[in-house]
Write an enzyme that holds these catalytic residues in place. Sequence first.
Site, PDB file in Angstrom:
ATOM      1  N   GLU A   1      -6.081  14.493   1.182  1.00 15.69           N
ATOM      2  CA  GLU A   1      -5.782  15.984   0.157  1.00 15.69           C
ATOM      3  C   GLU A   1      -6.930  16.297  -0.897  1.00 15.69           C
ATOM      4  O   GLU A   1      -7.005  17.465  -0.963  1.00 15.69           O
ATOM      5  CB  GLU A   1      -4.416  15.658  -0.493  1.00 15.69           C
ATOM      6  CG  GLU A   1      -3.449  15.049   0.083  1.00 15.69           C
ATOM      7  CD  GLU A   1      -2.243  14.389  -0.438  1.00 15.69           C
ATOM      8  OE1 GLU A   1      -2.220  14.791  -1.088  1.00 15.69           O
ATOM      9  OE2 GLU A   1      -0.816  14.400   0.238  1.00 15.69           O
ATOM     10  N   ASP A  19      -5.849  -2.967  -1.534  1.00 15.47           N
ATOM     11  CA  ASP A  19      -6.376  -4.864  -1.391  1.00 15.47           C
ATOM     12  C   ASP A  19      -5.184  -5.033  -0.868  1.00 15.47           C
ATOM     13  O   ASP A  19      -3.861  -5.020  -0.426  1.00 15.47           O
ATOM     14  CB  ASP A  19      -5.560  -5.185  -2.487  1.00 15.47           C
ATOM     15  CG  ASP A  19      -4.917  -6.510  -3.636  1.00 15.47           C
ATOM     16  OD1 ASP A  19      -6.243  -7.268  -3.509  1.00 15.47           O
ATOM     17  OD2 ASP A  19      -3.988  -7.209  -3.368  1.00 15.47           O
TER      18      ASP A  19
HETATM   19  C1  GLC Z   1      -6.423  -9.903  -3.054  1.00 15.99           C
HETATM   20  C2  GLC Z   1      -7.433  -9.780  -4.323  1.00 15.99           C
HETATM   21  C3  GLC Z   1      -7.503 -11.080  -4.656  1.00 15.99           C
HETATM   22  C4  GLC Z   1      -5.872 -11.407  -5.163  1.00 15.99           C
HETATM   23  C5  GLC Z   1      -5.092 -10.886  -3.262  1.00 15.99           C
HETATM   24  C6  GLC Z   1      -3.973 -10.963  -4.011  1.00 15.99           C
HETATM   25  O1  GLC Z   1      -7.109 -11.130  -1.671  1.00 15.99           O
HETATM   26  O2  GLC Z   1      -8.939  -9.804  -3.875  1.00 15.99           O
HETATM   27  O3  GLC Z   1      -7.653 -10.693  -5.992  1.00 15.99           O
HETATM   28  O4  GLC Z   1      -4.742 -12.399  -5.522  1.00 15.99           O
HETATM   29  O5  GLC Z   1      -5.229 -10.041  -3.333  1.00 15.99           O
HETATM   30  O6  GLC Z   1      -3.680  -9.593  -4.969  1.00 15.99           O
END
Ligand code: GLC
Length: 531
Positions: free
Chosen positions: A266, A211
């Site tokens: 790993e 993310d």
């Molecule tokens: C990413 C996710 C989103 C979230 C953001 C913060 O873009 O897809 O849903 O709000 O990260 O974690």
Amino acid sequence: MTPPADDAAVPWWTGAVIYQVYPRSFADANGDGIGDLPGLLDRLDHLAGADASLGVDAVWLSPIYPSPLADFGYDIADFTGVASEFGTMADLDRLVAACHARGLRLMLDLVPCHTSIEHPWFVESRSSRGSARRNWYTWADPGPDGGPPSNWRAAFGGPAWELDPASGQYYLHSFYPEQPDLNWRNPEVAAAIGEVMRFWFERGIDGFRVDAITHAIKDPMLRDNPPAGPPVPPFPRDRTGLDPVWSDDQPGMTDVVRFLRSVADEYPGRLLMGEAYLPVERLARYIGAGAGEGFQRSFDFELCLIEWGAEPFRRTIERAELFTPPGAEPTWALSNHDLSRHATRFGERRSRLAALLLLAMRGTICLYAGEEIGMVDAPLSRTPLHDRFGRDRQRTPMQWEASPTGGFTEGEPWLPLVDPARRNVADQSRDPGSLLNHYRRLLALRRSSSALRRGALSLVAGLPADLLAWIRTSDGERVLIVANMGDAATTVDLSRIGSDGEVMAGTGSRDGALALGHLQLDPLEGLLLRL
Ligand code: GLC
């Protein structure tokens, strides 16, 4: 837990199709109106291993961890737990085993750049200036005017700094104030996230979608960002009005990505797929095919940002082919839990052609649950029901049946369903001409054709304005993808490519051999032709 056997020479993610599940909205087994892991387990036939399955290669679950839900799961209070509304760790173990038994890989969401304010690390960090975990987050004294330390803005609006009255310092948050940013310049943070990854890899998880990765590293001098310049299409002007040159996509990012990859390396056969909203030329340094080099994959979001049309699609593919590092492949999606669904964005009548184009692309493909039945954004009022940033519309529950709660739940769904009577899996399964069966056919072809799955791609140049075409080639197999993206019927002479092509699939019901010298295409018609 052992993942499915691999073809040693080619990693499983090559040309793979990954199905994104937003767990709250997929299937609810216990009637509380919220999707859960047992619900997903019950619905695995839809994805793989049964006669009428889509036949995808992997499932990626958006966060399943305990969260106070400020950002609906992306504010995590425990990186190695399962939120009780989704089930238990035993359910997760069962899901891993059931996926693997069907030859399906299971990926989770790794959120390495921030935690919830309720995460014990932050609770400790905030407890005093002298706390042992103070430096796990970015704390700074007020700026010279007594306000925030820099002009940085949060992605969801407002300053990226929140004052902690008890200590008189500000903490940094790239997203909501409830999501303090972890400080990746602190090696203890890297080590802790590495342990989180190992925890899940040991349980048999096959990879992570990573993310918001560009936010990991910030300028140590906290310099002010300059005003945003003109946007670089197709990327919109930065929402913050500033150009985040000191707070996003910093030079040190390569080290962070390499560290994450080294942990994944790993364990054999584990995929890291980055989320970075960057033009593909800047994305390239996040991607590396070889061990330790970068993520094996990272989303190219240009396809989610462009307008419908042959020229924008052609340019996007051309840029991806040019800038994706050797040995790696682009990663494509048309929809996800953050963006307007493409049936809404492009228009429903274009869904069949959009599916054909997507599933004929070179690279790893992500499908967002519901797109295979043409789900559209909910017409909710502008006041968000749950997500403060207005993303409820693309997160409504999966529509399995025509009943009012769509077979999603026997209770009160956490978000209203959009139109289960109009679109659902059960009805579309029975209709050979449905969008769902179109997806199934395209996926089956992609599995059986090495050209479609892993072949090289070359764009066909010099076509009339609304036409888009490319050729995929592998082991002597050649497939032509040709699409009329416009609203008028057209005829094209493609005899320079070959004399004729055998229809493998199309948006309509044509079959047999077609002469390429005089190829007639209906409005929004697309064909896959074996040459
Ligand atoms: C990413 C996710 C989103 C979230 C953001 C913060 O873009 O897809 O849903 O709000 O990260 O974690």
